[in-house]
Design a protein around this motif. Structure first.
Motif, short mmCIF file in Angstrom:
data_model
loop_
_atom_site.label_atom_id
_atom_site.label_comp_id
_atom_site.label_asym_id
_atom_site.label_seq_id
_atom_site.Cartn_x
_atom_site.Cartn_y
_atom_site.Cartn_z
N ALA A 180 1.98 -5.19 18.63
CA ALA A 180 2.63 -5.59 16.51
C ALA A 180 2.02 -5.07 16.24
CB ALA A 180 1.83 -7.31 16.58
N SER A 181 2.07 -3.52 16.02
CA SER A 181 1.25 -2.68 15.70
C SER A 181 2.02 -2.91 13.70
CB SER A 181 1.97 -1.37 16.50
OG SER A 181 2.31 -0.47 15.37
N GLY A 182 0.78 -2.61 12.99
CA GLY A 182 0.87 -2.71 11.94
C GLY A 182 0.05 -4.05 10.96
N THR A 183 1.94 -5.02 10.93
CA THR A 183 1.79 -6.65 10.22
C THR A 183 1.29 -7.13 10.10
OG1 THR A 183 4.41 -5.72 10.32
CG2 THR A 183 3.49 -7.63 9.11
N PRO A 184 0.52 -7.46 11.12
CA PRO A 184 -0.31 -8.68 11.39
C PRO A 184 -1.74 -7.60 10.98
CG PRO A 184 0.48 -9.10 13.51
CD PRO A 184 1.28 -7.07 13.01
N LEU A 185 -2.00 -6.64 11.10
CA LEU A 185 -2.88 -6.04 10.67
C LEU A 185 -3.58 -5.85 9.53
CD1 LEU A 185 -6.19 -5.29 12.17
CD2 LEU A 185 -5.22 -3.21 12.76
N MET A 186 -2.07 -5.42 8.53
CA MET A 186 -2.50 -4.96 7.49
C MET A 186 -2.08 -6.29 6.58
SD MET A 186 -0.61 -1.76 6.50
CE MET A 186 0.14 -0.14 6.99
N TYR A 187 -1.98 -7.25 7.02
CA TYR A 187 -2.26 -8.62 6.54
C TYR A 187 -3.27 -8.83 5.95
CZ TYR A 187 3.19 -9.94 6.00
OH TYR A 187 3.88 -10.25 5.82
N ALA A 188 -4.03 -9.10 7.60
CA ALA A 188 -5.93 -9.17 7.14
C ALA A 188 -6.50 -8.27 6.76
CB ALA A 188 -5.84 -9.30 8.97
N PHE A 189 -6.30 -7.01 6.22
CA PHE A 189 -7.21 -6.09 5.37
C PHE A 189 -6.93 -6.93 4.17
CE2 PHE A 189 -9.74 -3.31 8.22
CZ PHE A 189 -9.75 -3.68 9.70
N ARG A 190 -5.53 -6.95 4.13
CA ARG A 190 -4.97 -7.39 2.69
C ARG A 190 -6.41 -7.76 2.30
NH1 ARG A 190 0.58 -9.85 2.06
NH2 ARG A 190 -1.43 -12.04 2.38
N GLU A 191 -6.57 -9.03 3.01
CA GLU A 191 -7.36 -9.77 2.35
C GLU A 191 -8.88 -9.99 2.97
OE1 GLU A 191 -6.26 -13.40 1.24
OE2 GLU A 191 -4.32 -12.26 0.93
N ARG A 192 -9.17 -9.27 3.70
CA ARG A 192 -10.48 -8.42 3.76
C ARG A 192 -11.27 -7.89 3.07
NH1 ARG A 192 -13.18 -3.98 6.20
NH2 ARG A 192 -15.02 -4.57 7.44
N GLU A 193 -10.06 -6.91 2.07
CA GLU A 193 -10.22 -5.60 0.95
C GLU A 193 -10.69 -6.78 -0.21
OE1 GLU A 193 -11.17 -3.00 1.02
OE2 GLU A 193 -9.79 -2.36 2.94
N LYS A 194 -10.07 -8.37 -0.23
CA LYS A 194 -10.56 -9.39 -1.27
C LYS A 194 -12.11 -9.46 -1.55
CE LYS A 194 -5.59 -10.33 -1.95
NZ LYS A 194 -4.81 -11.38 -1.99
N ILE A 195 -12.22 -10.09 0.40
CA ILE A 195 -13.53 -10.06 0.14
C ILE A 195 -15.04 -9.07 0.35
CG2 ILE A 195 -14.72 -11.62 2.05
CD1 ILE A 195 -12.25 -12.83 3.19
N LEU A 196 -13.80 -7.94 0.79
CA LEU A 196 -15.44 -6.75 0.22
C LEU A 196 -15.28 -7.15 -1.16
CD1 LEU A 196 -14.62 -4.32 3.60
CD2 LEU A 196 -15.66 -6.48 3.18
N ASP A 197 -14.59 -7.00 -1.78
CA ASP A 197 -15.21 -6.13 -3.66
C ASP A 197 -15.29 -7.85 -3.51
OD1 ASP A 197 -13.06 -4.61 -2.69
OD2 ASP A 197 -11.46 -5.32 -4.36
#
Lengths: 204, 228, 415
Positions: free
Chosen positions: C170-187
């Motif tokens: 499932a290249s892309g979509t789930p990882l994109m979703y996960a990293f979107r939330e991850r970026e918020k936490i990293l902020d």
């Protein structure tokens, strides 16, 4: 440049596009730099973050990460290169087709970084192969990687196709492959590739 | 959970002839450990795992420790016969004299096992196995057959410390490459001379730089930059 | 045989027959003992086809190995009959370097162990040193630690599931979703500690800087939006037919083998063993919070995925409570001297429930400013002990999925 810049702009307004082979060639080359999907350590996560939605490396024509070195133009050495891994890194570089570029991402890939004193850590990948752009940082932020991309694109743009200043891959005499180090009994052999990395001399 | 003394008594009752010694831990954590003899170590470990009261079914951590030869200086009070002249008469008097004695305690390698119980949710019980010395008698019995968790960790200890685990099913180097000769986590490991100029001027860096300069001078190199 | 058929029935039966045959050949006392002792060893698989066995080296440069990990796989057709992991391509000598530097100077190195979860690594190391030297931690600092650890757990599990799906194709979509939330936490991490990934935040006896009210408000807003993200993520994945076919029944692990092999973390709980150090050791202030431990039934890839998703939900519950109750007060133990820190001779083993499993630090002090022995108990590496057992009999494509479900980070495996 054989053509006057102002004339070129003026002709562009008239709907006539004028360019040189060199410009066209470099433009095509710099707009589709495909990196190799090759993460070593911590920096690889920032490399992945750069390709994700927020930083979006696709804007630079570089979102297509290829797992195979044969299809890749750019090797991002993202992370610590250990002595056990160094032969594989050099071998992958040798397997890449010309023209090929290298970005050393992070302090570890440049010099060993915080792990420099380790017995199994290579003190910089440029001991074994030529590096085009170095990015400092531990790990470098995604913005830094984007900056490195833009630096690399500028470098590609400035290449001359002929003459003295032409890049390595257009020079038939320049080496395209480098010696893969062998793991020895105590250390890698050799400890650096002659000609790639001049042993620095400390002047006191 | 039972105290270390109670565990020792239980082991001695269950495994006849087992050599168990308590190694005290002076720190605030108070995790005392049990030093096992080689012959009965596997039997003792099996008892610890299968005993319903202890039920130490989970081996968390296996590690090696390198204890170098250390020179111990101790002050001993010695009674000595001293000939003295007291009031013009020569007498033999017994006197207590402080004397400093030095002796070298031989070093050894040590494998440390941390056991917990998942069934009873207690722990840790710390086991220690010691080798005879640091050079040729470096064998200890392996506990991999009892706890699979030891498989990679014992390989790592073998790789980095050079402890040979007798009875391990697959004892190879794990982190360093095959053909590597040294055991780099030992305290006396000497790295290959791979010095490169570092601007951080702390003692370790200076020491490495000096060692490198000396070696380069001995080899008659000019300039003495980074080493080959 | 198509990829979507259930493979294990046919192959594992034949392999079990092989094993039984092998064992029945010599039923002696020694063989009996061997069978009793060797129950925790991987079974022996013999090739069935006549085409011979193909040896494949997956890695160290392989897109699905999460870094520089190598598996020497022997395949008989598509079926894996032997698998040996090879480590050490990222062995950065963390332990040796730490034995040569002061206690505090090792804190930034712990960030780089498991580079997804630098804050839990900091905590484990700080906890071990606190145990070694007998240091108390103020209450506010404990709350901050819990908040940061649970945020770390959320972003680690989200990214782990994203990578698992990436490996599945499932290249892309789930990882994109996960990293979107991850970026918020990293902020959030960046605002507090100054760094996105390498936070270097905790200290022996507390934390480095205090959290502000504005930061706490921002964290509350983020946590309030988190259930929505998990719902979205689950709607995308949990009942997805392809995911179910690729995950269910793949890489099943038995609980007794998991315990014996020292497997910890979501992988252990997916087999149904209720062992979470937050409940067992009561370290920090975890017994003040109400939360549940998600457990699996089958120990397969799907259960591991579900345990991670549910752990994100429980982490959100813990965060809600912690962000509500956080008291005012100091964040450092005033008696602890960080410079010239010399604990008394002794040893200690401190462990916490890191997102990947039990992360332990074993320290021996000889009274000096450096630890005499510094050992990291890496959960990722020890979870890989059973990789061969889980992969045997499955297809090569499943090896990738099983490895993804173990959730390894090479910085921690090799250190």
């Amino acid at each position: 440049m054989a053509i006057d810049q102002e004339l070129k702009i003026e002709m562009g307004k008239q709907g006539v596009f004028v360019t040189t082979i060199q410009e066209l060639y470099n433009w095509g080359r710099r707009s589709s730099v495909w990196p190799m999907q090759f993460g070593l350590a911590c920096c690889a996560i920032e490399m992945i973050a750069t390709t994700m939605a927020r930083y979006d490396l696709a804007r630079f024509g570089a979102e297509v990460f290829r797992p195979s070195p044969r299809q890749a133009d750019l090797m991002i050495v993202a992370g610590t290169v250990t002595k056990k891994m160094a032969p594989q890194v050099v071998r992958l570089y040798n397997q890449m087709a010309e023209p090929k570029y290298v970005i050393a991402m992070g302090a570890c890939a440049i010099s060993g970084g915080p792990f420099k004193q380790g017995y199994n850590v290579l003190k910089g990948i440029d001991r074994y192969m030529p590096v085009d752009v170095h990015i400092p940082g531990c790990p470098p932020r995604p913005e830094a990687l984007i900056q490195a991309f833009m630096t690399l694109q500028k470098k590609i743009d400035s290449h001359h196709l002929t003459g003295e200043g032409r890049p390595r891959y257009l020079d038939p005499d320049a080496p395209g492959e480098f010696k893969v180090p062998e793991p020895g009994e105590h250390d890698l052999e050799p400890a650096s590739n002659q000609g790639v990395w001049p042993v620095p001399v400390v002047i006191r | 959970m039972k105290t270390v003394e109670e565990i020792k008594a239980a082991i001695e009752a269950a495994v006849p002839g087992a050599k168990v010694e308590i190694v005290p831990n002076p720190g605030p954590s108070g995790e005392h450990s049990l030093l096992l003899g080689h012959e009965q170590a596997v039997e003792v470990a099996r008892f610890l795992r299968d005993d319903p009261e202890l039920a130490l079914d989970y081996l968390s951590n296996v590690t090696g420790v390198d204890w170098l030869d250390k020179e111990v200086t101790e002050k001993v009070k010695v009674k000595r016969q001293v000939t003295k002249t007291v009031d013009g008469v020569e007498q033999t008097v017994e006197e207590t004299v402080d004397e400093t004695r030095k002796h070298v305690e031989p070093g050894y390698l040590e494998a440390v096992y941390h056991l917990f119980s998942m069934a009873r949710k207690h722990g840790p019980v710390v086991l220690r196995l010691r080798t005879g010395n640091r050079t040729d008698q470096v064998e200890v019995p392996s506990l991999t057959m009892l706890w699979r968790a030891a498989e990679f960790q014992e390989r790592e200890v073998f790789d980095l410390y050079g402890i040979v685990f007798k009875g391990h099913p697959d004892l190879r180097r794990i982190l360093m490459w095959e053909g590597f000769k040294d055991h780099p986590m030992r305290k006396d490991y000497v790295e290959p001379d791979d010095y490169e100029y570092e601007p951080t001027a702390h003692d370790q860096v200076l020491k490495r730089a000096q060692a490198h300069q000396a070696q380069a001078a001995a080899m008659g190199q000019e300039g003495a930059g980074a080493g080959q | 045989m198509s990829t979507f058929e259930t493979i294990p029935e046919s192959t594992s039966q034949t392999s079990a027959e092989h094993l039984a045959e092998r064992l029945s050949k010599s039923i002696t006392a020694a063989a009996e003992a061997d069978r009793r002792e060797g129950w925790n060893r991987p079974p022996v698989f013999l090739p069935e086809s006549e085409n011979g066995v193909l040896e494949v080296a997956m890695g160290p440069h392989h897109p699905s190995t999460h870094g520089v990990f190598r598996m020497d796989v022997s395949v008989d057709g598509e079926r894996v009959i032997r698998l040996k992991p090879v480590f050490g391509y990222l062995h950065r000598n963390h332990e040796k370097i730490a034995e040569g530097t002061a206690y505090l100077a090792s804190m930034p190195y712990t960030d780089r162990l498991d580079y997804f979860c630098s804050l839990t690594n900091n905590w484990a190391y700080a906890l071990a040193v606190e145990k070694l030297a007998g240091i108390q931690v103020p209450e506010r600092a404990e709350y901050i630690r819990v908040i940061l650890a649970e945020l770390t757990r959320i972003q680690n599990h989200a990214a782990a599931v994203g990578f698992l799906l990436q490996d599945m194709g499932a290249s892309g979509t789930p990882l994109m979703y996960a990293f979107r939330e991850r970026e918020k936490i990293l902020d959030l991490f960046e605002q507090l500690t100054g760094s996105r990934m390498m936070c270097n935040y905790m200290r022996f006896g507390g934390c480095r800087v205090d959290v502000t009210d504005a930061w706490l408000d921002r964290a509350r807003r983020l946590v309030a939006g988190m259930p929505q993200f998990v719902d979205e993520f689950e709607a995308l994945l949990t009942t997805n037919e392809i995911l179910m076919v690729r995950c269910q029944g793949i890489g099943a692990l038995k609980p007794d083998l998991a315990v014996n092999a020292g497997v910890t973390g979501p992988m252990l709980r997916a087999t149904g063993v209720n062992y979470d150090l937050r409940k067992v050791d009561h370290y920090g202030i975890y017994d003040r919070f109400k939360f549940r431990i998600p457990l699996g039934d089958h120990g397969d890839v799907y259960d591991r995925y579900m345990v991670r998703i549910l752990e994100i939900r429980e982490a959100v519950h813990i965060l809600e409570q912690a962000l509500k109750e956080i008291p005012a007060g100091p964040i450092m133990d005033p008696k602890t001297k960080l410079r010239g820190f010399r604990p008394k001779p002794g040893e200690a083993y401190g462990r916490i429930e890191a997102p990947k499993g039990e992360l332990g630090f074993y320290l021996i002090s000889d009274g000096g400013s450096n630890p005499y022995r510094y050992r990291v108990r890496p959960p990722s590496m020890i979870n890989l002990t059973v990789l061969e057992d889980m992969c045997l009999g499955h297809n090569v494509a499943d090896v990738v999925v099983i490895l993804g479900s173990v959730d390894i980070v090479l910085g921690e495996v090799d250190r």
